[in-house]
Design a protein around this motif. Structure first.
Motif, PDB file in Angstrom:
ATOM      1  N   SER A   1       0.796  -1.227   0.000  1.00  0.00           N
ATOM      2  CA  SER A   1       0.000   0.000   0.000  1.00  0.00           C
ATOM      3  C   SER A   1       0.829   1.278   0.000  1.00  0.00           C
ATOM      4  CB  SER A   1      -0.918   0.050   1.229  1.00  0.00           C
ATOM      5  OG  SER A   1      -1.208  -1.231   1.728  1.00  0.00           O
ATOM      6  N   GLY A   2       2.116   1.178   0.149  1.00  0.00           N
ATOM      7  CA  GLY A   2       2.918   2.395   0.213  1.00  0.00           C
ATOM      8  C   GLY A   2       2.688   3.192   1.473  1.00  0.00           C
ATOM      9  N   LEU A   3       2.135   2.543   2.495  1.00  0.00           N
ATOM     10  CA  LEU A   3       1.895   3.227   3.764  1.00  0.00           C
ATOM     11  C   LEU A   3       2.863   2.713   4.827  1.00  0.00           C
ATOM     12  CD1 LEU A   3      -2.016   3.097   3.995  1.00  0.00           C
ATOM     13  CD2 LEU A   3      -0.606   5.025   3.238  1.00  0.00           C
ATOM     14  N   SER A   4       3.138   3.558   5.812  1.00  0.00           N
ATOM     15  CA  SER A   4       3.870   3.110   6.992  1.00  0.00           C
ATOM     16  C   SER A   4       2.871   2.641   8.033  1.00  0.00           C
ATOM     17  CB  SER A   4       4.719   4.242   7.553  1.00  0.00           C
ATOM     18  OG  SER A   4       3.893   5.271   8.052  1.00  0.00           O
ATOM     19  N   GLU A   5       3.353   1.950   9.057  1.00  0.00           N
ATOM     20  CA  GLU A   5       2.454   1.560  10.143  1.00  0.00           C
ATOM     21  C   GLU A   5       1.844   2.791  10.806  1.00  0.00           C
ATOM     22  OE1 GLU A   5       3.610  -2.311  12.365  1.00  0.00           O
ATOM     23  OE2 GLU A   5       5.500  -1.259  11.997  1.00  0.00           O
ATOM     24  N   ALA A   6       2.634   3.835  10.892  1.00  0.00           N
ATOM     25  CA  ALA A   6       2.117   5.078  11.468  1.00  0.00           C
ATOM     26  C   ALA A   6       0.968   5.618  10.634  1.00  0.00           C
ATOM     27  CB  ALA A   6       3.232   6.117  11.575  1.00  0.00           C
ATOM     28  N   ASP A   7       1.173   5.682   9.332  1.00  0.00           N
ATOM     29  CA  ASP A   7       0.085   6.104   8.443  1.00  0.00           C
ATOM     30  C   ASP A   7      -1.147   5.252   8.667  1.00  0.00           C
ATOM     31  OD1 ASP A   7       1.845   7.888   7.209  1.00  0.00           O
ATOM     32  OD2 ASP A   7       2.445   6.429   5.692  1.00  0.00           O
ATOM     33  N   TYR A   8      -0.929   3.935   8.698  1.00  0.00           N
ATOM     34  CA  TYR A   8      -2.047   3.010   8.818  1.00  0.00           C
ATOM     35  C   TYR A   8      -2.820   3.255  10.114  1.00  0.00           C
ATOM     36  CZ  TYR A   8      -4.744  -1.277   8.331  1.00  0.00           C
ATOM     37  OH  TYR A   8      -5.771  -2.177   8.195  1.00  0.00           O
ATOM     38  N   ASP A   9      -2.107   3.451  11.199  1.00  0.00           N
ATOM     39  CA  ASP A   9      -2.764   3.699  12.482  1.00  0.00           C
ATOM     40  C   ASP A   9      -3.648   4.931  12.410  1.00  0.00           C
ATOM     41  OD1 ASP A   9      -1.588   1.518  13.543  1.00  0.00           O
ATOM     42  OD2 ASP A   9      -0.259   2.586  14.910  1.00  0.00           O
ATOM     43  N   VAL A  10      -3.095   5.987  11.872  1.00  0.00           N
ATOM     44  CA  VAL A  10      -3.860   7.228  11.783  1.00  0.00           C
ATOM     45  C   VAL A  10      -5.087   7.038  10.898  1.00  0.00           C
ATOM     46  CG1 VAL A  10      -3.841   9.600  10.896  1.00  0.00           C
ATOM     47  CG2 VAL A  10      -1.899   8.746  12.226  1.00  0.00           C
ATOM     48  N   LEU A  11      -4.865   6.499   9.720  1.00  0.00           N
ATOM     49  CA  LEU A  11      -5.971   6.365   8.766  1.00  0.00           C
ATOM     50  C   LEU A  11      -7.048   5.421   9.281  1.00  0.00           C
ATOM     51  CD1 LEU A  11      -4.001   6.173   5.385  1.00  0.00           C
ATOM     52  CD2 LEU A  11      -5.229   8.131   6.355  1.00  0.00           C
ATOM     53  N   SER A  12      -6.637   4.277   9.821  1.00  0.00           N
ATOM     54  CA  SER A  12      -7.655   3.323  10.242  1.00  0.00           C
ATOM     55  C   SER A  12      -8.426   3.856  11.443  1.00  0.00           C
ATOM     56  CB  SER A  12      -7.017   1.970  10.566  1.00  0.00           C
ATOM     57  OG  SER A  12      -6.233   2.060  11.733  1.00  0.00           O
ATOM     58  N   THR A  13      -7.747   4.555  12.327  1.00  0.00           N
ATOM     59  CA  THR A  13      -8.460   5.124  13.471  1.00  0.00           C
ATOM     60  C   THR A  13      -9.468   6.173  13.014  1.00  0.00           C
ATOM     61  OG1 THR A  13      -6.507   4.785  14.840  1.00  0.00           O
ATOM     62  CG2 THR A  13      -8.186   6.270  15.697  1.00  0.00           C
ATOM     63  N   LEU A  14      -9.034   7.018  12.113  1.00  0.00           N
ATOM     64  CA  LEU A  14      -9.959   8.035  11.608  1.00  0.00           C
ATOM     65  C   LEU A  14     -11.140   7.400  10.874  1.00  0.00           C
ATOM     66  CD1 LEU A  14      -7.724  10.929  10.237  1.00  0.00           C
ATOM     67  CD2 LEU A  14      -9.221  10.936  12.237  1.00  0.00           C
TER      68      LEU A  14
ATOM     69  N   SER B   1       1.257  15.869  15.450  1.00  0.00           N
ATOM     70  CA  SER B   1       1.253  17.120  14.698  1.00  0.00           C
ATOM     71  C   SER B   1       2.226  17.056  13.529  1.00  0.00           C
ATOM     72  CB  SER B   1       1.611  18.277  15.625  1.00  0.00           C
ATOM     73  OG  SER B   1       1.624  19.501  14.917  1.00  0.00           O
ATOM     74  N   HIS B   2       3.446  16.606  13.805  1.00  0.00           N
ATOM     75  CA  HIS B   2       4.430  16.438  12.736  1.00  0.00           C
ATOM     76  C   HIS B   2       3.905  15.497  11.657  1.00  0.00           C
ATOM     77  CE1 HIS B   2       7.888  18.692  14.099  1.00  0.00           C
ATOM     78  NE2 HIS B   2       7.917  18.084  15.264  1.00  0.00           N
ATOM     79  N   HIS B   3       3.377  14.364  12.113  1.00  0.00           N
ATOM     80  CA  HIS B   3       2.993  13.348  11.146  1.00  0.00           C
ATOM     81  C   HIS B   3       1.807  13.806  10.307  1.00  0.00           C
ATOM     82  CE1 HIS B   3       3.770   9.230   9.815  1.00  0.00           C
ATOM     83  NE2 HIS B   3       2.482   9.192   9.509  1.00  0.00           N
ATOM     84  N   ILE B   4       0.864  14.504  10.952  1.00  0.00           N
ATOM     85  CA  ILE B   4      -0.294  14.992  10.208  1.00  0.00           C
ATOM     86  C   ILE B   4       0.150  16.009   9.148  1.00  0.00           C
ATOM     87  CG2 ILE B   4      -2.388  16.377  10.413  1.00  0.00           C
ATOM     88  CD1 ILE B   4      -2.664  13.461  11.296  1.00  0.00           C
ATOM     89  N   THR B   5       1.142  16.805   9.489  1.00  0.00           N
ATOM     90  CA  THR B   5       1.660  17.748   8.495  1.00  0.00           C
ATOM     91  C   THR B   5       2.145  17.013   7.253  1.00  0.00           C
ATOM     92  OG1 THR B   5       2.341  19.258  10.257  1.00  0.00           O
ATOM     93  CG2 THR B   5       3.376  19.550   8.099  1.00  0.00           C
ATOM     94  N   ARG B   6       2.887  15.924   7.489  1.00  0.00           N
ATOM     95  CA  ARG B   6       3.390  15.162   6.341  1.00  0.00           C
ATOM     96  C   ARG B   6       2.256  14.495   5.567  1.00  0.00           C
ATOM     97  NH1 ARG B   6       6.396  12.059  10.433  1.00  0.00           N
ATOM     98  NH2 ARG B   6       7.634  13.686  11.462  1.00  0.00           N
TER      99      ARG B   6
ATOM    100  N   ALA C   1      -4.424  11.635  19.243  1.00  0.00           N
ATOM    101  CA  ALA C   1      -3.112  11.314  19.813  1.00  0.00           C
ATOM    102  C   ALA C   1      -3.265  10.410  21.035  1.00  0.00           C
ATOM    103  CB  ALA C   1      -2.377  12.599  20.179  1.00  0.00           C
ATOM    104  N   ALA C   2      -4.215  10.757  21.896  1.00  0.00           N
ATOM    105  CA  ALA C   2      -4.432   9.959  23.107  1.00  0.00           C
ATOM    106  C   ALA C   2      -4.865   8.548  22.748  1.00  0.00           C
ATOM    107  CB  ALA C   2      -5.480  10.638  23.986  1.00  0.00           C
ATOM    108  N   GLN C   3      -5.729   8.436  21.765  1.00  0.00           N
ATOM    109  CA  GLN C   3      -6.255   7.126  21.412  1.00  0.00           C
ATOM    110  C   GLN C   3      -5.182   6.191  20.867  1.00  0.00           C
ATOM    111  OE1 GLN C   3      -9.916   7.228  19.311  1.00  0.00           O
ATOM    112  NE2 GLN C   3      -9.821   5.078  18.723  1.00  0.00           N
ATOM    113  N   ILE C   4      -4.304   6.725  20.049  1.00  0.00           N
ATOM    114  CA  ILE C   4      -3.272   5.851  19.495  1.00  0.00           C
ATOM    115  C   ILE C   4      -1.968   5.943  20.274  1.00  0.00           C
ATOM    116  CG2 ILE C   4      -4.275   5.860  17.187  1.00  0.00           C
ATOM    117  CD1 ILE C   4      -2.378   7.874  16.271  1.00  0.00           C
TER     118      ILE C   4
END
Lengths: 157, 157
Positions: free
Chosen positions: B37-50, B75-80, B64-67
């Motif tokens: 998928s071209g995603l990182s685990e971090a990306d996946y966590d954010v996207l799947s939670t949302l 904040s940094h990661h969302i910017t990217r 942030a609290a949830q994950i």
DNA sequence: ATAAGTTAGATGACACGTCAACCTTCAGGT
DNA sequence: ACCTGAAGGTTGACGTGTCATCTAACTTAT
């Protein structure tokens, strides 16, 4: 390929629980280790592994394989630890490309002091919370998963 | 304090096994996710939670609290991720300091496509290797550990 | 209303890990 | 001997996470 086999409810509990436990334990151990010894988990892994080898030394490549790091990562990290006086590099006798990573006196002192509070931390936040059965099951689970990931993949016939 | 209570042999097997499993699983999931998928685990966590929240949006702090991330990290990661078009920031209606993180159409597409192969990967390398009993025990272990780390510390009397 | 304290979030500097490129040395074949 | 390829290790650039710090906005007490 059709609809994927989503996780069942018990599977989902285990999977999410595992990930949450993993994240929280990691935070806790990182905190405790830094507070008690000024070491990172990475430092601890390197030092404790070296302290268990005879002669307190191991070739960089072997050490990397043992703790599942890339050579690059280990090389960088050893450079930093060398600057802090915890380890040293030595020429490998048999292979002039190679290099040994050696525990210094300071490094040995560091791990000897760091180990007891770390074990306490591992017990308090993890091991002592589990029953003997759970301990054994966890070991079995890990054994299974590690073996599966470590064995060379067989082609599906 | 005297000699620490070192780990017994079964405890040591469980502890080392857990850490080895953890490291290997992490490597595997990172690889599979990037390849599929071209995603990182971090990306996946954010996207799947949302994607699991109603309206596909959540306030940055809550997310942030949830994950279990720091606000700074998120904040940094969302910017990217914003730069890659996967999420967007919106003003929070009730609190002008706050900000919502919202899944974009591209982000939703990304997680919808990434989820099936990821679940497959989780099954192949982890869940499907375990018996039902092991699944349940793992969930129980995680439950215990997470609760212990999440509850406010009681002072030892 | 205003001052003090708190909370949401952003930001910049720094530490760490990854990746790819690179150098050197070793091993095998010819 | 020589060529080729592979292995051990280093390095630099880049992406990501942490920490401390900062601003703005909310809350509470006076």
């Amino acid at each position: 390929m059709s609809e994927p086999r989503w996780l069942t409810e018990p599977e989902d509990r285990a999977w999410r629980g595992y990930r949450r436990m993993r994240a929280l334990l990691d935070l806790q151990f990182t905190r405790d280790l830094a507070r008690d010894s000024g070491l990172s988990e990475a430092d601890y892994d390197v030092l404790s592994t070296l302290s268990e080898t005879e002669g307190h030394r191991q070739q960089l490549n072997d050490l990397a394989a043992q703790i599942l790091w890339s050579k690059s990562r280990l090389s960088h990290h050893i450079t930093r630890m060398e600057n802090r006086g915890l380890v040293a590099r030595e020429d490998a006798p048999a292979d002039r490309r190679g290099c040994f990573v050696v525990l210094t006196d300071a490094g040995l002192r560091a791990i000897v002091e760091a180990a007891p509070p770390h074990v306490e931390s591992v017990r308090r936040h993890f091991i002592d919370l589990l029953t003997d059965d759970q301990i054994d099951t966890l070991a079995a689970i890990a054994q299974t998963v590690v073996t599966n990931l470590t064995e060379p993949d067989r082609p599906t016939p």
